[in-house]
Design a protein around this motif. Structure first.
Motif, short mmCIF file in Angstrom:
data_model
loop_
_atom_site.label_atom_id
_atom_site.label_comp_id
_atom_site.label_asym_id
_atom_site.label_seq_id
_atom_site.Cartn_x
_atom_site.Cartn_y
_atom_site.Cartn_z
N SER A 148 47.34 43.36 48.32
CA SER A 148 47.98 44.65 48.03
C SER A 148 49.39 44.66 48.59
O SER A 148 49.70 43.96 49.56
N LEU A 149 50.24 45.48 48.00
CA LEU A 149 51.58 45.68 48.53
C LEU A 149 51.56 46.20 49.96
O LEU A 149 52.53 46.06 50.70
N SER A 150 50.45 46.78 50.35
CA SER A 150 50.35 47.32 51.72
C SER A 150 50.32 46.22 52.77
O SER A 150 50.43 46.51 53.96
N ASN A 151 50.18 44.95 52.34
CA ASN A 151 50.02 43.88 53.33
C ASN A 151 51.31 43.57 54.09
O ASN A 151 51.27 42.89 55.11
N VAL A 186 45.55 27.39 44.21
CA VAL A 186 45.26 28.58 45.01
C VAL A 186 46.40 29.57 44.83
O VAL A 186 47.58 29.19 44.88
N LEU A 187 46.05 30.83 44.63
CA LEU A 187 47.07 31.86 44.40
C LEU A 187 46.66 33.16 45.08
O LEU A 187 45.51 33.60 44.97
N HIS A 188 47.61 33.76 45.79
CA HIS A 188 47.41 35.12 46.29
C HIS A 188 48.15 36.07 45.37
O HIS A 188 49.34 35.88 45.09
N VAL A 189 47.47 37.11 44.91
CA VAL A 189 48.05 38.08 44.00
C VAL A 189 48.25 39.40 44.74
O VAL A 189 47.28 40.02 45.21
N VAL A 190 49.51 39.81 44.87
CA VAL A 190 49.83 41.09 45.48
C VAL A 190 49.78 42.14 44.37
O VAL A 190 50.65 42.19 43.51
N LEU A 228 52.06 32.58 45.89
CA LEU A 228 52.16 34.04 45.88
C LEU A 228 52.65 34.54 44.54
O LEU A 228 53.63 34.03 43.98
N LEU A 229 51.98 35.57 44.03
CA LEU A 229 52.43 36.29 42.85
C LEU A 229 52.49 37.77 43.19
O LEU A 229 51.51 38.35 43.65
N LEU A 230 53.63 38.36 42.93
CA LEU A 230 53.84 39.79 43.18
C LEU A 230 53.80 40.51 41.84
O LEU A 230 54.71 40.35 41.02
N LEU A 231 52.73 41.27 41.59
CA LEU A 231 52.64 42.03 40.36
C LEU A 231 53.49 43.31 40.45
O LEU A 231 53.75 43.81 41.53
N GLY A 232 53.89 43.80 39.29
CA GLY A 232 54.59 45.08 39.28
C GLY A 232 56.09 44.98 39.13
O GLY A 232 56.79 46.00 39.20
N ILE A 239 59.84 47.10 47.11
CA ILE A 239 58.97 47.62 48.18
C ILE A 239 58.61 46.51 49.15
O ILE A 239 58.68 46.68 50.38
N ALA A 240 58.20 45.35 48.63
CA ALA A 240 57.80 44.24 49.49
C ALA A 240 58.95 43.79 50.37
O ALA A 240 58.76 43.48 51.56
N THR A 241 60.14 43.74 49.81
CA THR A 241 61.31 43.32 50.58
C THR A 241 61.62 44.30 51.70
O THR A 241 61.89 43.91 52.84
N ALA A 242 61.56 45.59 51.38
CA ALA A 242 61.83 46.61 52.38
C ALA A 242 60.82 46.54 53.53
O ALA A 242 61.18 46.70 54.70
N ARG A 243 59.58 46.27 53.20
CA ARG A 243 58.52 46.24 54.21
C ARG A 243 58.52 44.95 55.03
O ARG A 243 57.87 44.88 56.07
#
Length: 270
Positions: A148-151, A186-190, A228-232, A239-243
């Motif tokens: 999740s983007l919350s990570n 192997v892939l993590h999907v945000v 890593l794949l960032l959906l959206g 958002i991910a960059t800011a966090r």
């Protein structure tokens, strides 16, 4: 027009296990994989949506097994293995892990955070170790773990959830580095803001959210492009960059963390 991804059944099949496969991105992935000839094992807590989806997929000419499994319980892997020990699972999609309960961590019922940790931390680790180990023996396979983007930073009222999602991302990145030489993708999907039944049940306005079908297409197409794949799209990247900023973490958490639910756009007041 969305272009459906093409996955090699010989590399990732013949069976795909989708944990959290009853609705949303999991169900959309099941439809895409069935259309390409993958046999499916669909696991989730609620039996009714699983049965309905299995009936929907019956016309695709593939075999579908379903299992009603509470992923927060210690026997989740054993119950799933009862469906898979006699077949070859070449693709693991672990999509489960939505959060429907918020509150200050020190005031929560312990069962709430234990369930979050069991599903996202223990569950992803246990399922990956078992099915990934079999893939290692065969010298091929694929693993997709959803987060999740919350990570990217801790947020008030979802402490265990954001912590668990951070584990998921970092764990998957490490797993990707280890599995390259094993010929396992192997892939993590945000997962960003997606129009899933879970989001709609919370009363959130999903009119501008990504569809589960688009998310599933993007995810499956990227399986060989880990870690890593960032959906959206651009909005999620912003958002991910800011966090992810390292300086002044207190200000980052206050201003860029996941907002409290009462401040999010709702379809109705819930």
């Amino acid at each position: 027009m969305r272009e459906n991804p093409s996955l090699d059944v010989n590399r990732y099949g013949p069976w795909a296990l989708i944990v959290g496969g009853s609705e949303g991105i999991g169900a959309a992935s099941a439809c895409l994989l069935a259309a390409q000839g993958f046999n499916l094992i669909l696991v989730a807590r609620k039996a009714e949506p699983l049965s309905a989806l299995a009936q929907e997929l019956a016309g695709a000419g593939v075999e579908v097994r379903t299992g009603s499994v509470d992923l927060s319980q210690p026997d989740a892997l054993d119950r799933t293995r009862a469906l898979t020990d006699d077949i070859e699972v070449g693709l693991l999609l672990y999509i489960a892990g939505a959060n429907d309960t918020r509150g200050n961590f020190l005031e929560l019922d312990p069962q709430v955070y234990r369930s979050v940790i069991a599903i996202t931390v223990i569950g992803q680790a246990e399922f990956t170790r078992h099915y990934g180990g079999l893939m290692r023996e065969r010298g091929r396979g694929g693993i997709i773990l959803a987060g999740s983007l919350s990570n990217f930073c801790g947020s008030a009222t979802v402490a265990a959830y954001t912590g668990a999602k951070a584990f998921s991302r970092v764990f998957t990145e490490a797993l990707w580095a280890e599995c390259v030489e094993m010929n396992i993708d192997v892939l993590h999907v945000v997962v960003g803001y997606t129009d899933t039944p879970a989001m709609r049940r919370l009363g959130l306005d999903t009119s501008s959210a990504q569809s589960p079908e688009d998310a599933a297409c993007e995810m499956l197409a990227a399986i060989g492009n880990g870690p890593l794949l960032l959906l959206g799209g651009e909005a999620s990247l912003k958002i991910a960059t800011a966090r992810s900023q390292l300086a002044d973490r207190g200000e980052v958490i206050r201003t860029a963390g996941t907002p409290r639910r009462e401040s999010m756009p709702h379809v109705s007041a819930n």
